[in-house]
Scaffold this motif. Sequence first.
Motif, short mmCIF file in Angstrom:
data_model
loop_
_atom_site.label_atom_id
_atom_site.label_comp_id
_atom_site.label_asym_id
_atom_site.label_seq_id
_atom_site.Cartn_x
_atom_site.Cartn_y
_atom_site.Cartn_z
N PRO A 118 0.81 -1.24 0.00
CA PRO A 118 0.00 0.00 0.00
C PRO A 118 0.83 1.27 0.00
N ARG A 119 2.13 1.17 0.32
CA ARG A 119 2.98 2.35 0.39
C ARG A 119 3.60 2.72 -0.96
N LYS A 120 3.44 1.84 -1.94
CA LYS A 120 4.03 2.09 -3.26
C LYS A 120 2.96 2.38 -4.29
N SER A 121 3.30 3.21 -5.24
CA SER A 121 2.37 3.49 -6.34
C SER A 121 2.31 2.26 -7.25
N ILE A 125 5.15 -0.67 -8.13
CA ILE A 125 4.88 -2.10 -7.94
C ILE A 125 5.17 -2.90 -9.20
N VAL A 126 4.67 -2.42 -10.34
CA VAL A 126 4.82 -3.14 -11.60
C VAL A 126 6.25 -3.07 -12.11
N SER A 127 6.92 -1.94 -11.90
CA SER A 127 8.26 -1.75 -12.46
C SER A 127 9.37 -2.33 -11.58
N GLU A 128 9.04 -2.74 -10.36
CA GLU A 128 10.07 -3.23 -9.44
C GLU A 128 10.85 -4.41 -10.02
N GLY A 129 10.12 -5.39 -10.55
CA GLY A 129 10.77 -6.56 -11.14
C GLY A 129 11.49 -6.23 -12.44
N ILE A 130 10.94 -5.28 -13.19
CA ILE A 130 11.58 -4.87 -14.45
C ILE A 130 12.97 -4.30 -14.17
N LYS A 131 13.07 -3.48 -13.12
CA LYS A 131 14.36 -2.90 -12.74
C LYS A 131 15.31 -3.97 -12.20
N LYS A 132 14.80 -4.83 -11.33
CA LYS A 132 15.63 -5.86 -10.69
C LYS A 132 16.28 -6.78 -11.71
N HIS A 133 15.48 -7.22 -12.69
CA HIS A 133 15.98 -8.19 -13.67
C HIS A 133 16.40 -7.55 -14.99
N GLY A 139 15.89 3.59 -19.65
CA GLY A 139 15.07 4.64 -20.24
C GLY A 139 13.70 4.16 -20.71
N ASN A 140 13.52 2.84 -20.83
CA ASN A 140 12.26 2.29 -21.34
C ASN A 140 11.38 1.69 -20.25
N ILE A 141 11.78 1.84 -18.98
CA ILE A 141 11.04 1.20 -17.88
C ILE A 141 9.62 1.75 -17.77
N GLU A 142 9.48 3.08 -17.85
CA GLU A 142 8.15 3.68 -17.71
C GLU A 142 7.24 3.26 -18.87
N GLU A 143 7.78 3.21 -20.04
CA GLU A 143 7.02 2.79 -21.22
C GLU A 143 6.57 1.34 -21.10
N LYS A 144 7.46 0.47 -20.61
CA LYS A 144 7.13 -0.95 -20.41
C LYS A 144 6.04 -1.10 -19.35
N PHE A 160 0.37 6.16 -11.53
CA PHE A 160 0.65 7.22 -10.56
C PHE A 160 -0.27 7.15 -9.33
N ARG A 161 -1.17 6.18 -9.31
CA ARG A 161 -2.10 6.03 -8.19
C ARG A 161 -1.64 4.90 -7.27
N TYR A 162 -2.35 4.75 -6.13
CA TYR A 162 -1.98 3.75 -5.13
C TYR A 162 -3.05 2.65 -5.04
N PRO A 163 -2.68 1.45 -4.55
CA PRO A 163 -3.60 0.31 -4.55
C PRO A 163 -4.96 0.59 -3.90
N HIS A 164 -5.00 1.41 -2.83
CA HIS A 164 -6.28 1.63 -2.14
C HIS A 164 -7.29 2.39 -3.00
N GLU A 165 -6.83 2.94 -4.11
CA GLU A 165 -7.73 3.70 -4.99
C GLU A 165 -8.43 2.82 -6.01
#
Length: 331
Positions: A118-121, A125-133, A139-144, A160-165
């Motif tokens: 809940p503390r992450k947008s 959340i979605v880009s965390e694994g993209i960055k890790k691996h 430069g293409n992370i946001e687009e992916k 740009f929103r959070y899970p509770h929304e």
Amino acid sequence: MIRKEDKIIFEVSNLKKYYQVRKKSFIRGKEYVKSVDGVSFSIKENTILGLVGESGCGKSTIGKTVLGLTPPTGGKVKFGDNVIFDVENNIKISNSEMTKLRSEMQIIFQDPYASLDPRKSVGQIVSEGIKKHKIVPKGNIEEKTKEMLELCGLDATSMFRYPHEFSGGQRQRIGIARALAMNPKFIVCDEPTAALDVSIQSQILNLMLDLKDKFGLTYLFISHNFSVVKSFCDEIAVMYLGQIVEKGSAYEVYDNPKHPYTKALISSVPIQHPDEVKERITLEGSMPSAVDLPSGCRFHTRCPYKTERCINESPTWKILDNKTGVACHIY
């Protein structure tokens, strides 16, 4: 030559997962909850295997154990050409190799409320694994990330929103986008629709089928809902008290069940039409404790067809003429 549709991508042999029970007395000897006890199955590439059974039979434990999220007690798991672990031969993939494989093996969790931080947008959340691996250049992370969200039916501005929304169905789409962002080949789906409204369940299932066809994915689909498994999966494996009691094509298992437990499960599926007539099989009692397992066939305490042999002797696995496998003395 092995046809692509016959290629085995995931293989599990004699998998065991026991949990030691904390005893309240000082009596010697250890007791274990045998959550998974000698389970074997394989999944062909670009197919869906449904794992179905009552709550507490060990379905979710299998999903977490085969991915290495829970340490196994025994058995062997092979993904493609990689042996994830082989407990009896003291083989285990190295941490660095396992980290590389993580992008190819993903999981969609049951609870879309608890599985998202809940503390992450949503974008984080979605880009965390993209960055890790390092799935794509920096430069293409946001687009992916936006691409994955849009594939799963969410607007790009959702990042740009959070899970509770979001609603439960939207949160599960975020969970699917997170798994899909890793470019996986194999996904464990741990009851992904159980916490959702019926109207939303079909949307999520159709989305998962579309993604499977688009990216050539392979699913291990865990559920207690036989009607969903029948229509969604290519093959069905029925679990009872830590073991698989029947396995075959979805059509054969649902329309021509062999094991008494499978017949009872199918009889509990609600009728589809008011004129439909179905015999309701009522099982006596409840599932025994996985700490104190029954002798012989584990289902004999509830089986209407039990004999003396069932009480004293465990059934062996048999392949029938319709290629369905079953563990029952009747056959």
